[in-house]
Design a protein around this motif. Structure first.
Motif, mmCIF file in Angstrom:
data_model
loop_
_atom_site.group_PDB
_atom_site.id
_atom_site.type_symbol
_atom_site.label_atom_id
_atom_site.label_comp_id
_atom_site.label_asym_id
_atom_site.label_seq_id
_atom_site.Cartn_x
_atom_site.Cartn_y
_atom_site.Cartn_z
ATOM 1 N N UNK A 95 0.840 -1.207 0.000
ATOM 2 C CA UNK A 95 0.000 0.000 0.000
ATOM 3 C C UNK A 95 0.876 1.260 0.000
ATOM 4 N N UNK A 114 1.997 1.706 -3.551
ATOM 5 C CA UNK A 114 0.879 2.143 -4.374
ATOM 6 C C UNK A 114 0.685 3.657 -4.263
ATOM 7 N N UNK A 115 0.837 4.203 -3.071
ATOM 8 C CA UNK A 115 0.666 5.653 -2.935
ATOM 9 C C UNK A 115 1.909 6.400 -3.412
ATOM 10 N N UNK A 142 1.576 7.544 -6.770
ATOM 11 C CA UNK A 142 0.808 8.784 -6.919
ATOM 12 C C UNK A 142 1.672 9.993 -6.546
ATOM 13 N N UNK A 183 2.942 10.467 -3.560
ATOM 14 C CA UNK A 183 2.671 10.875 -2.190
ATOM 15 C C UNK A 183 3.253 9.837 -1.239
ATOM 16 N N UNK A 218 2.895 8.125 2.052
ATOM 17 C CA UNK A 218 1.834 7.975 3.045
ATOM 18 C C UNK A 218 2.318 8.340 4.439
ATOM 19 N N UNK A 246 -7.887 1.539 -11.056
ATOM 20 C CA UNK A 246 -8.262 2.835 -11.606
ATOM 21 C C UNK A 246 -7.435 3.119 -12.856
ATOM 22 N N UNK A 247 -8.031 3.886 -13.760
ATOM 23 C CA UNK A 247 -7.283 4.292 -14.949
ATOM 24 C C UNK A 247 -6.390 5.459 -14.565
ATOM 25 N N UNK A 248 -5.094 5.257 -14.669
ATOM 26 C CA UNK A 248 -4.188 6.347 -14.282
ATOM 27 C C UNK A 248 -3.927 7.275 -15.456
#
Lengths: 385, 309
Positions: free
Chosen positions: A215, A218-219, A222, A224, A226, A383-385
């Motif tokens: 996880x 995964x962020x 993005x 970011x 976490x 999700x479609x990035x």
């Protein structure tokens, strides 16, 4: 220790006897809503998924649908599809049939339009509601229970009052031969090493470390970190300073039992005892995952106060402080602020919460049930990035 | 016919006078839902977002919520927050007030005594806003005052008839927003069309918007982009509409229309149908209900560009 439940054909035990109107794609939300509004007693939820999905992401969404359709708290299912979903609707219907439930499958395409879909759904829902009253109830042991544990809107009291009290309940359920789920992987960050030490095998310990790393990565994708983005603004206002502090408080919910299994989102545990389900920290996506995994009851601790509930599972809300309990009496079932107020010990509050859980298992309605809360949200991994 | 709409004090122009209850976070859904059942004139959305979001995904969600709160068809918006959400309802409220003269209000569940206390506050808001709205009358407007969002089945964008629809709307003076994956709908344009992000507007007469991952997400995006009306051309029955922009659905296939005619506003067979379509759009813009509105098929799905954490 026993409670009064509804034995189901698949061997599981329900603690409620719902007729569920289940829209498998957003195309049928409005039809589902019209049926539930006009047939008192039927329950439904809003679903924004089910179309234009594929691969692992679709598989996870289907796990949620099957988990709801076959759920022990559900007596019968009105399954609503558009007719062009990218999956086999019969597979969902079969999951319910195998679990021994009456099912009516309605598609907009086959039934000839909205009005017809609503009328057909109303008819079946009424039929199921009449029949469900014949369901026998039996006194069954607590080992049949799959307890979901959850915390949301955590504050500085979470880790010292409500979560340890819930930990007492979790340990008692496990000791009785039942199962307890710890989830919200995001809120295990910084405490994962402690949980890994409690795993019954090194492999399970490694899995715990793996889902936390996953996880975080995964962020990171993005852009970011976490560990920098948590705690959330509301947590900070509630007095939490770091993500580690939040996590160390969070894991108290799971008591002190050994961890016997790590499962994916919305999967059913295969073992009794304390299990970890990989879910996001998002209250409702987590709740939906645990319910789909078969939890018949959820205990949800909150510092800031939350009104949420599930359409098919009783959710007992526990405040971590007396202020929030007094401020949100409509929504909170139990005050663990007594621990902070030094009126009760953790063990005493835990015992009282355990008794309240038994009452709810036996049919006492929670605040969220009285208010008709029906939050629902699927954790999407594609999700479609 | 003459189009009739509502002129707003902020200079914008709406074709509906909606009261809009907008949860800033999933935890506030039930309040909006209960209130909409109590007061059927309230428009609302029910969703699973606003918390445990990060980065660009959180920012996009914020922007879409802001655009919906300020939508031209809305007379007044009540933002419903929980009090610890990631989108931060209070900031949304402050930013909306700073940006516009729209009637935007805020209620926070944790500060209002929970679900029922919050609902009491919204009851009062409804009666106050309804009193204000009672004397408001429609006045004549032009097609050029309106934005129409057009979406079609995949594959239909290359067909001549949907392209003629877009051309006809443009010639009438309407501004048109299209999903960027359906740019063929504007095939007759010789000038390049601007492409903006999901839910965004452009000042141009015709523009393209990045679509969502499914049709409902795209409908939400077109609404957030400021579409007063949505025109959906399709060969399938559907049961969704936008809560804020009247959704007008015409069927492009005879057998489908024949079987599901009650779910459609009309059938588009050839160019001779276009005046009838335009006339109906004018009537709906002026207050007549579309089929989706009659059934209250108000639905919402948000295009997400990042994972929940």
């Amino acid at each position: 220790m026993n409670f009064l439940g509804y034995p189901r054909a698949d061997g599981r035990i329900g603690v409620r006897n719902h007729v569920l109107i289940l829209p498998v794609s957003y195309e049928m939300n409005q039809v589902a809503d019209r049926i539930a509004r006009t047939v008192p007693g039927a329950v439904t939820f809003r679903n924004q998924h089910g179309l234009d999905q594929s691969g692992e992401d679709l598989a996870q969404t289907l796990r949620v649908y099957k988990g709801f359709a076959s759920h022990p708290n559900v007596y019968g299912v009105v399954l609503l599809g558009w007719g062009h979903e990218p999956f086999d609707l019969m597979e969902i219907a079969d999951a319910a049939v195998i679990a021994g439930k009456p099912v009516e499958l309605i598609t907009l395409e086959q039934v000839g339009g909205m009005r017809q879909a609503i009328e057909r759904g109303q008819h079946s829902a009424k039929l199921f509601l009449t029949d469900r009253d014949q369901s026998p109830q039996e006194s069954v042991p607590l080992s049949n229970i799959l307890l979901g544990t959850e915390c949301g809107g955590s504050d500085a009291c979470s880790g010292i009052s409500a979560n340890p009290a819930l930990g007492v309940v979790s340990d008692k359920v496990v000791a009785a031969g039942g199962t307890s789920i710890l989830s919200e992987t995001t809120e295990l960050i910084g405490a994962e090493h402690l949980l890994a030490q409690r795993a019954v095998t090194p492999e399970i310990g490694a899995q715990i470390l793996y889902i936390v790393r996953r996880i975080e990565e995964s962020s990171m994708r993005m852009g970011v970190d976490l560990r920098g983005a948590q705690p959330a603004p509301g947590n900070i206002a509630g007095g939490i300073t770091t993500i580690e502090e939040k996590s160390l408080g969070c894991i108290h919910k799971a008591g002190h039992s050994p961890i016997v299994e790590v499962i994916e989102y919305a999967q059913r545990p295969t073992k009794s005892g304390l299990v970890i389900m990989d879910t996001p920290g998002h209250d409702i996506e987590q709740l939906t995952g645990m319910v789909a995994g078969g939890s018949q009851i959820v205990i949800f601790t909150t510092g800031r106060g939350t009104p949420t509930g599930s359409p098919i599972v009783p959710v007992i809300k526990v405040s971590t402080n007396s202020f929030t309990y007094e401020r949100m009496r409509d929504n909170i079932d139990f005050n663990a602020g007594t621990i902070v107020d030094r009126v009760e010990t953790v063990a005493q509050a835990g015992e009282r919460l355990f008794q309240q859980m038994l009452d709810v298992l036996n049919g006492q309605r929670t605040q969220a049930e009285k208010l008709g809360h029906r939050e629902f949200g699927i954790y999407r991994i594609g999700q479609s990035f | 016919m003459t189009l009739m709409g509502f002129l707003r004090k902020d200079g914008s122009l709406g074709i509906r006078n909606h009261l809009f209850a907008m949860p800033a976070v999933v935890c506030a859904n039930q309040v909006a839902l209960d209130e909409a059942q109590k007061h059927p004139q309230i428009k609302y959305i029910e969703h699973q977002h606003g918390c445990a979001q990060i980065g660009a995904d959180l920012e996009q969600t914020r922007q879409v919520m802001m655009a919906l709160a300020l939508h031209p068809n809305v007379y007044a918006t009540m933002i419903v927050g929980l009090g610890c959400e990631g989108v931060i309802a209070r900031n949304l409220y402050k930013d909306a007030r700073a940006k516009s003269q729209k009637n935007v209000d805020l209620v926070v569940i944790q500060e209002s005594g929970g679900t029922l206390g919050t609902e009491n506050q919204i009851d009062q808001w409804v009666s106050q806003r309804e009193t204000e709205m009672a004397p408001l009358q429609r006045s004549p407007i032009q097609w050029s005052d309106l934005v129409v969002g057009v979406m079609v089945d995949p594959g239909l964008a290359k067909a001549a008839l949907p392209q003629s629809c877009v051309q006809t709307l443009f010639e009438a003076g309407a501004r048109v927003v299209l999903p960027a994956n359906q740019r063929d709908l504007a095939a007759s344009w010789t000038t390049p069309l601007p492409t903006v992000d999901y839910g965004n507007a452009a000042p141009n007469p015709v523009w393209l918007m990045q679509p969502g991952a499914n049709e409902l997400e795209t409908a939400t995006g077109l609404t957030a982009a400021g579409a007063h009306l949505l025109l959906h051309l399709t060969a399938h029955p559907h049961a969704f509409g936008s809560p804020l922009a009247p959704t007008v659905r015409w069927c492009v296939e005879e057998p489908c229309y024949h079987q599901f005619h009650g779910d459609f506003d009309g059938q588009l067979q050839d160019k001779l149908d276009l005046p009838r379509l335009m006339d109906q759009l004018a009537h709906i813009a002026s207050g007549q209900h579309s089929v989706a509105e009659t059934y209250s098929m108000d639905d919402f799905a948000l295009y997400r560009i990042g994972p929940t954490v």
